[in-house]
Design an enzyme around this catalytic site. Structure first.
Site, PDB file in Angstrom:
ATOM      1  N   HIS A 115      19.932  35.449  45.040  1.00 14.82           N
ATOM      2  CA  HIS A 115      21.340  35.924  46.088  1.00 14.82           C
ATOM      3  C   HIS A 115      22.609  35.231  45.234  1.00 14.82           C
ATOM      4  CE1 HIS A 115      24.268  35.714  49.310  1.00 14.82           C
ATOM      5  NE2 HIS A 115      23.967  37.017  49.987  1.00 14.82           N
ATOM      6  N   ASP A 150      21.991  41.990  55.603  1.00 12.74           N
ATOM      7  CA  ASP A 150      23.541  41.181  55.485  1.00 12.74           C
ATOM      8  C   ASP A 150      24.254  40.976  56.632  1.00 12.74           C
ATOM      9  OD1 ASP A 150      24.348  39.500  53.475  1.00 12.74           O
ATOM     10  OD2 ASP A 150      25.217  41.576  51.405  1.00 12.74           O
ATOM     11  N   HIS A 181      21.864  36.110  57.391  1.00 13.08           N
ATOM     12  CA  HIS A 181      22.391  34.443  56.979  1.00 13.08           C
ATOM     13  C   HIS A 181      22.544  33.641  58.171  1.00 13.08           C
ATOM     14  CE1 HIS A 181      22.228  35.851  52.482  1.00 13.08           C
ATOM     15  NE2 HIS A 181      22.966  36.887  53.118  1.00 13.08           N
ATOM     16  N   GLU A 213      17.542  39.810  54.313  1.00  9.32           N
ATOM     17  CA  GLU A 213      18.891  38.562  54.049  1.00  9.32           C
ATOM     18  C   GLU A 213      19.481  38.703  55.163  1.00  9.32           C
ATOM     19  OE1 GLU A 213      20.660  40.453  50.493  1.00  9.32           O
ATOM     20  OE2 GLU A 213      22.683  39.152  51.053  1.00  9.32           O
TER      21      GLU A 213
HETATM   22 MN    MN Z   1      23.783  37.723  51.697  1.00 10.01          MN
END
Ligand code: MN
Length: 327
Positions: free
Chosen positions: A160, A282, A9, A7
């Site tokens: 998500h 993340d 981004h 995950e």
């Molecule tokens: Mn995220």
């Protein structure tokens, strides 16, 4: 230990605007820093990966992405453009980056075609979907074509969080509860349960759903879901597998993204098993270093650590051919 994070981004200058709706959630300084890092791949990101001991990032467009675009044609065009762009980023560093495609679910048939193009032609490893699309959830009959295609391609769909369609009454007057600290998790776990009770996983038993944030609290409530399903009025719903937990153990895969804590990890291990847990950080909303240190030192067996850090990702995403540079 080799690590693949799921995950992670990014955003492109053209698509930054779609994130404006979530701006008020963050502290201005944190938002500005994340915004800078989202646009970068090699200046800060790769050195941070090296420092933290992160081999591969599976990149995804930052929430809410093009699902926030009201015009389906514009969304479809932008999805293709950003997926081509992502394939280019990966091609420049194929041993360090992989990716999930963005999907313009405003046009479900087109999104299914784009998933197939992204997997077969661009080498992307599945799709990442940010919550609802213009108010529609993934259990809507229009998305049957997407689940069918994902199952046929044997790729996961990563659900998500994003801002909800509206604000639940219980959150009214409490903007501090809206966002990743609290409301996004509830929204996402509820979205996942809609898929079970609407029969998506009965129709597509081999579909694979990924959730971040250690499973959005679902591992913690498995037993209670089943216990209360026995008590509840079923409203005519018949689950082929009998109980909600049976789907969560079969169709759900979770990542450790945004949760660097042993207690929920151990709960998830006991609830779902080591084969259904994958690593994630993340980035840039959490620290790669903290996430990597956490998984390296978590009180779990080395066999489970290997599964979580890279073996499950290699298998689920068919990454076996990729070799991390730090291996
Ligand atoms: Mn995220």
């Amino acid at each position: 230990m080799k690590k693949i994070a799921l995950e992670e981004h990014f955003v492109t200058p053209d698509l930054v605007g779609y994130g404006e709706g979530t701006k008020s959630i963050a502290q201005p300084k944190a938002w500005a820093e994340a915004g800078r890092r989202l646009l970068d791949f090699t200046e800060e990101r790769l050195p941070e990966m090296d420092a933290a001991g992160l081999d591969i990032e599976v990149l995804s467009l930052n929430s809410p992405g093009i699902q926030a675009e009201p015009d389906p044609a514009v969304a479809t065009a932008k999805a293709a453009t950003v997926n081509d762009f992502l394939a280019g980023v990966i091609a420049e560093n194929p041993s360090r980056f992989s990716g999930f495609c963005a999907l313009a679910l405003q046009d479900p048939e087109g999104a299914a075609d784009e998933l197939e193009r992204s997997v077969k032609q661009l080498g992307l490893r599945g799709g990442l979907i940010n919550a609802h699309t213009q108010g529609k959830y993934l259990d809507h009959p229009d998305f049957t074509v997407l689940w069918e295609r994902a199952q046929d391609l044997d790729v996961p769909l990563y659900l998500h969080p994003a801002n909800g369609v509206d604000t639940a009454h219980v959150l009214s007057g409490h903007p501090e509860l809206q966002g990743p600290m609290w409301s996004w998790g509830l929204d996402t776990s509820t979205h996942a349960l809609r898929l079970i009770f609407s029969g998506v996983f009965d129709r597509f038993p081999n579909a694979k759903l990924l959730l971040g944030h250690m499973g959005e609290a679902l591992p913690y409530v498995l037993w209670r879901l089943d216990s209360r399903w026995d008590f509840h009025n079923h409203h005519g719903i018949e689950l082929d597998l009998g109980y909600p937990s049976h789907y969560l153990r079969r169709n759900l895969y979770i990542t450790t993204s945004g949760v660097a804590s042993s207690a929920p990890l151990l709960c998830a291990l006991l609830a779902l098993g080591a084969d259904h847990i994958l690593f994630g950080t993340d980035y840039p909303f959490e620290s790669m270093q903290v996430a990597c240190d956490f998984i390296e030192n978590a009180p779990i067996s080395e066999a489970d650590r290997e599964k979580i850090c890279f073996r499950n990702a290699e298998s689920l995403l068919h990454l076996d051919s990729l070799v991390g540079s730090r291996r």
